[in-house]
Design an enzyme around this catalytic site. Structure first.
Site, PDB file in Angstrom:
ATOM      1  N   ARG A   4     -17.956  -0.553   6.941  1.00 19.12           N
ATOM      2  CA  ARG A   4     -18.471   0.713   6.429  1.00 19.12           C
ATOM      3  C   ARG A   4     -19.441   0.416   5.303  1.00 19.12           C
ATOM      4  O   ARG A   4     -19.029  -0.100   4.263  1.00 19.12           O
ATOM      5  CB  ARG A   4     -17.327   1.573   5.880  1.00 19.12           C
ATOM      6  CG  ARG A   4     -16.477   2.186   6.950  1.00 19.12           C
ATOM      7  CD  ARG A   4     -15.203   2.713   6.384  1.00 19.12           C
ATOM      8  NE  ARG A   4     -14.362   1.622   5.884  1.00 19.12           N
ATOM      9  CZ  ARG A   4     -13.073   1.749   5.601  1.00 19.12           C
ATOM     10  NH1 ARG A   4     -12.488   2.894   5.736  1.00 19.12           N
ATOM     11  NH2 ARG A   4     -12.376   0.726   5.174  1.00 19.12           N
ATOM     12  N   LYS A  48       0.822  -1.220   0.000  1.00 15.18           N
ATOM     13  CA  LYS A  48       0.000   0.000   0.000  1.00 15.18           C
ATOM     14  C   LYS A  48       0.853   1.267   0.000  1.00 15.18           C
ATOM     15  O   LYS A  48       0.314   2.365   0.079  1.00 15.18           O
ATOM     16  CB  LYS A  48      -0.926   0.003   1.228  1.00 15.18           C
ATOM     17  CG  LYS A  48      -2.116  -0.937   1.084  1.00 15.18           C
ATOM     18  CD  LYS A  48      -3.195  -0.620   2.105  1.00 15.18           C
ATOM     19  CE  LYS A  48      -4.446  -1.460   1.888  1.00 15.18           C
ATOM     20  NZ  LYS A  48      -5.446  -1.244   2.944  1.00 15.18           N
TER      21      LYS A  48
HETATM   22  P1  ADP Z   1      -7.080  -2.436   5.946  1.00 15.76           P
HETATM   23  O1  ADP Z   1      -5.828  -1.985   5.300  1.00 15.76           O
HETATM   24  O2  ADP Z   1      -7.075  -3.826   6.462  1.00 15.76           O
HETATM   25  O3  ADP Z   1      -8.343  -2.055   5.220  1.00 15.76           O
HETATM   26  P2  ADP Z   1      -7.594  -0.225   7.662  1.00 15.76           P
HETATM   27  O4  ADP Z   1      -6.622   0.327   8.628  1.00 15.76           O
HETATM   28  O5  ADP Z   1      -7.972   0.641   6.518  1.00 15.76           O
HETATM   29  O6  ADP Z   1      -7.062  -1.626   7.263  1.00 15.76           O
HETATM   30  O7  ADP Z   1      -8.904  -0.626   8.436  1.00 15.76           O
HETATM   31  C1  ADP Z   1      -8.871  -1.551   9.484  1.00 15.76           C
HETATM   32  C2  ADP Z   1     -10.276  -1.928   9.820  1.00 15.76           C
HETATM   33  O8  ADP Z   1     -10.994  -0.783  10.242  1.00 15.76           O
HETATM   34  C3  ADP Z   1     -11.090  -2.504   8.670  1.00 15.76           C
HETATM   35  O9  ADP Z   1     -11.955  -3.493   9.206  1.00 15.76           O
HETATM   36  C4  ADP Z   1     -11.893  -1.339   8.189  1.00 15.76           C
HETATM   37  O10 ADP Z   1     -13.087  -1.760   7.581  1.00 15.76           O
HETATM   38  C5  ADP Z   1     -12.166  -0.629   9.488  1.00 15.76           C
HETATM   39  N1  ADP Z   1     -12.445   0.788   9.329  1.00 15.76           N
HETATM   40  C6  ADP Z   1     -11.639   1.733   8.826  1.00 15.76           C
HETATM   41  N2  ADP Z   1     -12.253   2.946   8.827  1.00 15.76           N
HETATM   42  C7  ADP Z   1     -13.489   2.742   9.350  1.00 15.76           C
HETATM   43  C8  ADP Z   1     -14.631   3.583   9.605  1.00 15.76           C
HETATM   44  N3  ADP Z   1     -14.625   4.878   9.293  1.00 15.76           N
HETATM   45  N4  ADP Z   1     -15.735   3.012  10.135  1.00 15.76           N
HETATM   46  C9  ADP Z   1     -15.750   1.690  10.408  1.00 15.76           C
HETATM   47  N5  ADP Z   1     -14.737   0.848  10.192  1.00 15.76           N
HETATM   48  C10 ADP Z   1     -13.613   1.354   9.670  1.00 15.76           C
END
Ligand code: ADP
Length: 166
Positions: free
Chosen positions: A94, A43
């Protein structure tokens, strides 16, 4: 009584108010919450693994009542979950965007270890649209990110992008 250990894995590049909301909700469900920060070089993150670990640790410092343990991992999620003794994997959902990917991953993980449950949590409605990727884009285009990340994370991002103003 055995401790209930949960694992919340993610990239956290950077940790947003959406993540923090899921962490607070998840912390209420377990005795100990391990936050697993993935190296995820594919990423090409804005922040290094060490920076992300430090940010998540700092943001979680005010959470009381549950032990929070922030750890790096680059192994298979299920292997990492086992190594920290977690029986629950927490993920945030989400709207529909996350569903397909999360559904597949939870399903595959059931095959890999039926003893570990994936539990999905919904963030506060106001925080649901927040995604690290978009926060980075908005910050890069000089937009206001103060509703999406904490003041300290915002400062870290502005410093990284090279914005002098605050
Ligand atoms: P990944 O790279 O695994 O997607 P992220 O750090 O982006 O990891 O997200 C980790 C977790 O947090 C995932 O389950 C993602 O769906 C959740 N997540 C991220 N942002 C939000 C949000 N705004 N509301 C709910 N869940 C979220």
């Amino acid at each position: 009584m055995t401790q209930r250990i949960g694992l919340y894995p993610g990239t956290f590049d950077p940790v947003t108010l959406g993540h923090m909301d899921i962490i607070r909700r998840g912390a209420k469900l377990v005795d100990k919450l391990v936050i697993g920060v993935t190296t995820n070089p594919s990423k090409s993150p804005m922040f290094s693994l060490d920076e992300r670990l430090a940010m998540v640790t700092r943001e979680c410092a005010s959470i009381e009542g549950t032990v929070i343990d922030v750890r790096a991992f680059d192994s298979l999620l299920i292997h990492f979950a086992r190594s920290v003794g977690a029986t629950i994997i927490l993920r945030g959902l989400r709207a529909v965007a996350d569903f397909e990917y999360e559904y597949q991953m939870a399903g595959m993980n059931q095959y890999l270890d039926a003893g570990i449950e994936t539990v999905f949590l919904m963030a506060d409605v106001a925080l649901q649209p927040i995604a690290s990727r978009l926060v980075k884009e908005i910050a890069g285009l000089d937009g206001d990110i103060s509703k999406f990340v904490s003041p300290s994370v915002r400062a870290d991002m502005l410093a990284r992008i090279g914005r002098k103003r605050d």
